[in-house]
Design an enzyme around this catalytic site. Sequence first.
Site, PDB file in Angstrom:
ATOM      1  N   ASN A 126     -27.701   5.923  14.298  1.00  0.00           N
ATOM      2  CA  ASN A 126     -26.672   6.810  14.836  1.00  0.00           C
ATOM      3  C   ASN A 126     -26.412   6.587  16.318  1.00  0.00           C
ATOM      4  O   ASN A 126     -25.934   7.485  17.017  1.00  0.00           O
ATOM      5  CB  ASN A 126     -27.083   8.281  14.617  1.00  0.00           C
ATOM      6  CG  ASN A 126     -27.256   8.616  13.158  1.00  0.00           C
ATOM      7  OD1 ASN A 126     -26.439   8.226  12.329  1.00  0.00           O
ATOM      8  ND2 ASN A 126     -28.336   9.321  12.825  1.00  0.00           N
ATOM      9  N   GLY A 137     -28.427  13.523  12.405  1.00  0.00           N
ATOM     10  CA  GLY A 137     -29.316  12.780  13.290  1.00  0.00           C
ATOM     11  C   GLY A 137     -28.600  12.240  14.513  1.00  0.00           C
ATOM     12  O   GLY A 137     -27.449  11.828  14.435  1.00  0.00           O
ATOM     13  N   HIS A 139     -30.968  11.367  17.847  1.00  0.00           N
ATOM     14  CA  HIS A 139     -31.841  10.901  18.919  1.00  0.00           C
ATOM     15  C   HIS A 139     -32.901   9.894  18.493  1.00  0.00           C
ATOM     16  O   HIS A 139     -33.642   9.392  19.336  1.00  0.00           O
ATOM     17  CB  HIS A 139     -32.538  12.105  19.580  1.00  0.00           C
ATOM     18  CG  HIS A 139     -31.578  13.138  20.080  1.00  0.00           C
ATOM     19  ND1 HIS A 139     -31.618  14.449  19.672  1.00  0.00           N
ATOM     20  CD2 HIS A 139     -30.523  13.035  20.916  1.00  0.00           C
ATOM     21  CE1 HIS A 139     -30.652  15.123  20.266  1.00  0.00           C
ATOM     22  NE2 HIS A 139     -29.972  14.287  21.018  1.00  0.00           N
ATOM     23  N   LYS A 356     -32.530  21.681  17.430  1.00  0.00           N
ATOM     24  CA  LYS A 356     -31.186  21.931  16.861  1.00  0.00           C
ATOM     25  C   LYS A 356     -31.009  23.379  16.404  1.00  0.00           C
ATOM     26  O   LYS A 356     -30.415  23.655  15.370  1.00  0.00           O
ATOM     27  CB  LYS A 356     -30.916  20.980  15.693  1.00  0.00           C
ATOM     28  CG  LYS A 356     -30.968  19.504  16.097  1.00  0.00           C
ATOM     29  CD  LYS A 356     -30.850  18.568  14.911  1.00  0.00           C
ATOM     30  CE  LYS A 356     -31.002  17.117  15.359  1.00  0.00           C
ATOM     31  NZ  LYS A 356     -31.079  16.169  14.246  1.00  0.00           N
ATOM     32  N   TYR A 775     -57.395  68.800  41.622  1.00  0.00           N
ATOM     33  CA  TYR A 775     -58.481  69.727  41.332  1.00  0.00           C
ATOM     34  C   TYR A 775     -59.547  69.150  40.401  1.00  0.00           C
ATOM     35  O   TYR A 775     -60.607  69.763  40.232  1.00  0.00           O
ATOM     36  CB  TYR A 775     -57.935  71.011  40.683  1.00  0.00           C
ATOM     37  CG  TYR A 775     -56.960  71.772  41.552  1.00  0.00           C
ATOM     38  CD1 TYR A 775     -57.282  72.099  42.874  1.00  0.00           C
ATOM     39  CD2 TYR A 775     -55.732  72.165  41.047  1.00  0.00           C
ATOM     40  CE1 TYR A 775     -56.386  72.802  43.664  1.00  0.00           C
ATOM     41  CE2 TYR A 775     -54.830  72.871  41.836  1.00  0.00           C
ATOM     42  CZ  TYR A 775     -55.153  73.171  43.149  1.00  0.00           C
ATOM     43  OH  TYR A 775     -54.277  73.861  43.933  1.00  0.00           O
TER      44      TYR A 775
END
EC number: 5.6.2.2
Length: 1236
Positions: A126, A137, A139, A356, A775
Site C-alpha cells: 500500500n 492498511g 503503514h 485506527k 473544641y
Amino acid sequence: MTYASKYKKLTPIDHVLLRPEMYVGSIETQPTPMYIFDPEKGRMVWETMRVNQGLLKIVDEILLNAADNINNSKGSVRQTYISIHISDTGEITVENDGAGLPIVRSREHKMYIPEMVFGHLLTSSNYNNDSTSTTAGRHGYGAKLTNILSTKFSVVCRTDGRESHMSWTDHMRMATAPRVNRVDPKEKSVTRVKFMPDYAHFGFPNASISLDMKRVLHKRIMDLAAMFSKIEVRLNNVPFGFRTFTDYARLYSLPGLDGSMPPEPFVYTSPNGSVAYVPQLTQSPKRIVGVVNGVVTYNGGTHCNAAMDILDSCLDSLSKNFKKNGKVVDTNRVQRHFTVLVFLIQTQPKFDSQSKARLVSTVTMPRMPKNTLEKYLERMPFLEAHVNSMDDQLANELNKEIGAGRRLSSKTLISAITKLVDATSSQPDGRNIRTLIITEGDSAKALALNSLSSEQKKYCGVFPLRGKLLNVRNKNLKRLKTCKGLQDLFLSLGLELGKEYRSPAELRYQRLLVMTDQDADGSHIKGLVINAFESLWPKLLQNNPGYISLFSTPIVKIKVSGKSKEVIAFHSFRDFHRWQRAHPSARYTAKYYKGLGTSTTAEGKEYFADMEKNIMQLTVDARDHQLLDSVFDAAEVEWRKEWMTKANAFQGEVDIDRSKKTLTIPEFVHKEMVHFALVGNARAIPHCVDGLKPSQRKILWAMLRRHNSEASKVAQLSGYISEASAFHHGEASLQETIVKMAQNFTGGNNINLLVPEGQFGSRQQLGNDHAAPRYIFTKLSRFGRLLFPEEDDPLLDYMDEEGTFVEPHHYVPILPMLLCNGAVGIGFGFATTIPSFHPLDVSAAVRAMINGESAKQVVRNLVPWAVGFQGTVRRGPDNEFIAVGKYTAHPNGRFHISEIPWMTSIEAFRLHISSLASADVVQRIADYSGANHIDIDLIVRDGSLTTWAECETDLALAQRIYINGTVFSPTGTLSPIDSDLSPVLQWHYDRRLDLYKRRRTRKIGLMKMDLARLQSTRKFVEHFRQGQIDFLNATDDTLHKTCVKLGLVRVDESFDYILKKPITFFTRTSTEKLQADIAKTQAQIEELKRTTPVKMWLTELDKFDKTFQEYERVLINSIQKEQRSSSITGGVELPALRQPLLMLGASAKGATAYRVHACQYEKPPPSKRRPGESVGGARPSDSAARTVGKRLVGSRSEFKNKKPMSRKNNVKVSLSTRVAQXPGAQLGRLLPHVLM
C-alpha cells in the site's frame, strides 16, 4: 549506574513488546461501554465489557487483511468467504479465498512474498499512494504486530498451483524455513492465518481469552459481515447471513418499556457505503457505530461527525417549521432517540494512529435526499414529547426581574449590582475593546483592580463571580432564576434572554475576559461560563471569535541561582517540566501559584502591562454544541463515563499550548475541562487498594509522619496537615474529613484510623452532630500502624507536590480498607456506593485467598455490616442486601424497638415515628435512646401493623443496601466494578503480596549490610587488640588506607563508623558484645530467609485480629451499658440473631472462626434438638443474656459437618423465621400461641 548505561537502543521487535500501546493501543483490560450482541435477546445491547484494546487490535489486523483482499480479488477470481474460528484455548484462525498472495521470491529482498508480508516489519503493498485504494492498511505494520504479540503464528498460502507453509515463534524472532509445494492449479486460492496471542503479555491471568473478549470479537466480526454483505462471513462455521444492511441495523432496535417496537430504521445505501438512523422509543446517550473500509473506529471521527451533521441539519429544518407555529423542538433530546450507524468505503482513509480508533481524513458521505429524512423524522412517535411551547413568557418574566434589555446608566447599574466596578468610559474609543473582566472571587477582583492602569480602567470593568455557578444547559430558565451570579453578569453585559445576538456591538461590553485560578476549579468556572453563553446565545460566540477570552497567569515561577538571578514564568506545568528536562543540573527556587491570591500587586501589574499577550481567544463553531452538550447535559452520563475512562486518572497538568492565541472548544474540553473532571473524580472516588481519597490519604500520611502520642486540637492539626502535605483547599473541608476519619459509632467507621477525644458525632445525626473543630482532639489510633506497617514506608511511591515529596499515590494496608469502611462519593460522570463489611470478615476473606480460594468465591460470602449493629442483614434480589433492625412485638399493639438500620440516623427515625403518630398509626411514643443506642417503646393503633412485613416497612426498620462501585485501579484509571467487589480483593491481594516480597528482600539486604558493618568492625577491633594497628601514631590518611587494605566496608562512603568509636569500644566486654551481635544478626537473616511473604502477612493479620476483637468487645459493652436493664417483658423478637459468618478460611492455628448472634429461651430446648432447629412454642427471654458479635472458635473437626459456604446452612431462629415467612400471617392470630 553510569549515565551512559541509562541509554538503550532496542530492536523493532523489542520496541513493540516494550511499548505496545504505541502500535496497538493499551494492553491493559479496561471496562468499556459498548454495543454487544445478546444471543438470548437476538439484538444488540449496551453493556460495559472488560476490553483489551491491544488484543482486539491484533485480531483486527488479520481480519482487515482478509477484508482488504476483497478489493484485490477482481475479475475472474472473486472472494466468496471469510471464515474465523476461535478455539476454547484462545487460538484464532482466519481463512479466506480470493486472489491471495503471489508465492514467488522477491528479487530485491531474496525471500518469498508471504514471508515478507507476515514476518518483516514495514512491508506492504500500500505504499504506492493509489488514489483509488480503499484498503485499510497503510503503514506496513499490520499482521507483523499480530505475529510479534503472539506465542506462535503460522501462515498457509495457496495460489496458482503453489502452496507455501511458514510459522514463527518467540514473538516473530524464530521462523521456520518456507516450505513450498506444487498443488493442483484448479484448487481455489486460500490464505489461512493461525495464531495464539500471548495472553500473558496482555495481562490475562489464565493465559487464555476471556468471555468478555470473545463477545467483543463476536460483535467485531458481525460488523465485518455487515460491511461486506456480498461475501459469506462465518464464525466457528456459523454464517451471519445479513442479506441487506437493514437486517443488521434492525439488531439495534430496542423495545419500549411496554414491549412495543420502534419504527423501522432509516437506512440509505450507496456504492460508497451505508448510513442508518435507528430510532429508539426511550432516550439514551448519543451512540454512534462507525466503520470505514472494515475498520471499526471506536473513537468516532469525521465520518461520525458528518452523519450527525446530516441529522442535525434535518432537525434544524424541522424545528424552523415548528417555530412558525409558536413551538420549539428540543433537538438535543430528539437526537438521543437515535443510534447512528455509519459504514463507509473511502479512498486513502487517514487515521489518528496505528490503532485506527479515529478517522481524521475528509469523507464523502452518501448523497441522500434531505427531505426524505425530514419526512421520516416527522413520523417519529416520540417527536411530540419534545415539542414544547416557546419559553418566551418565562424569558420575559426573568428579563423583567433582572432588568435585562434595558439601557441602564452606570450609576443605576452599580446600585443594582454592588459588586460590579464598571468601566469609566461609556463607549469604546476605537483603539481598545470595551472588556468586562470576571474574576474568581473578591481577592482576584482586588488583584485586577490594583493592577489595571488608569487608562485601562476607562474600557475595562471588573465583576467577581461569587458562589456556585449553575449549569443552565438546554435553556433551563427556571434554574437560572436561582443563580444570582449569572443574572448579574448578564445584566452587566446588557444581554437579554431569548434574543439572538450576532454582534456584540449593541452590548455594554464587546468582550468577556475570564480570569480564574489556574487550578481545576478555575477550569470548571471557565467551562460553566462558556456553557451558559453557548447554550443561551450560540450565534454570539460563533460569529465573534474571542468574545469570550481567557486570561492566563503563571502557574509556576522559578528564580535561577547564580549571578543572573533570572526569573522565569511558566503558564503550564508542561512547559515547566520541559524546562526541567532541558536543564537537569540547574539550581533554582520555585514558587507555585495555585490561586490568583498568591500573586502580588507588582506581579499583577506585570500581567496587565502587556494585557493582550496573556489573552487566549475562544473560537466556537456550530459543531461544538454537541460536544458541550455531552459534557454538561445531565442525560449524557454514558458519554462522560467513556470520556473519563479513557483519561489518565493522575494527569497532573493542563496540556494547553499557552503560546497560541486562540483556543477551540474541543481543545478546551479535552485538555483543560478534562483536568477538572479528573481532579473531581480523584477527590470523590476512592482507590481500590487503600480505600482512601486524596484528602484522607494526606491526613493519614501526616499523622503517621508525626509519631506523636499526644492528642491535638482538630483545628490546629488541620493547619499542620495542610502545610506538611501541600493541601491547597480550605482547611474547613480538611477538618471535616479529620472528624469523619475519627468517628467510631455504629454506622461510622468500622475501623477509625484516628482517635475521637471529645464529641465527634453519634448515631443521633450520623456524625453531623459533632462539636466544632476547635473544641475536639484527636491522634493516630492503635490501628494506624497495625494496618499500615512502618516497614512499608520506604517501598511506597510518593507524590511530588511543588517539588516536595508528600503522601504516596496509594498505601497498601494489610486489609482492603475499602471493604472495611466502605465509601460513598459523587464525581464527574461517576459515583460510588460501597457498604462497609466487618473487618474480621474481611480478614477471614484475605486468609481464604492466601489458602488458595479465588476472589470471586470469597466475595460471594461477604455480607455488609457495621460494628456494633445488633440487627440482621439478609440477601435481597439483584445483588442487594437488606439491613433489618431489631424489635419485639407485645400484646395490645405494644412494640419495643432496640435497633434500626445503621444507615438511618436516630433523629430521622424519630421524625418518621412522629409522622406515624400524626397519621394516628402510633398512639404513644416513649423514647429512651441514647447517643449510640436505640431504645423506643411504641403503642400502635389496634389493627395497624398486622404482619411482619408491615412492621419492617411502615416502621422503617428495613433498608436496602446497594453496591454500585467505581474505584481507581492500581494503575490509576477509573474502573467501574458495579456490584462485583472481587476486583477490589484481587487488586489488594496482588499488591500486598508483592509488597511483602519486596519488603522481605529489602530487609534481608539491610540486615546483610548491618552484618557486613559488624564484621568489618570486628576485624578492625581484632587487629587493634592484637597490636597490628598503631592507632595513636597513625594519621587519618594512614588509618583510611589500613581500612581499605583490610577490605572493610564503607558506610556513606567513609569509615567513620569505626574510626570515630570511643576508646571503651575496644575493651573485651565490647568485643564480646560485638560477637554476640554478629551471631544474632546472622540468625535473624537465616530466620527471615525461612519466613515466606505469606507467613509475614498472616503474622500481621493475627496481630490485627487480636487487637480488633478486644476493641469490638469494649465497644459493644459500652453500647450495652447504655441500654436499659429492663423494658416491657414478654413478646416475640425478630430477628434474634445475625446470619453466621461464613467459613472463609483457617487461622494460623488451624481453627475456623464463626460469628453468631446467640439467643436464649426461657424454656430449655429438647435435649435432642441441634442448634438452629425449630423451637416449638418457646419464646425468647428479654432478660436473658444476648451476646452480640461473639466469636466462637473451634477445631476444624467440630465444624466438618457444617457447610458455612452454602447460604442454605445459615443459622436462624425458626420461630421468627416461621412467623416472618407465613403467607399473610397476622399477628392477631399468631400472638396467642406464643405469648402468655
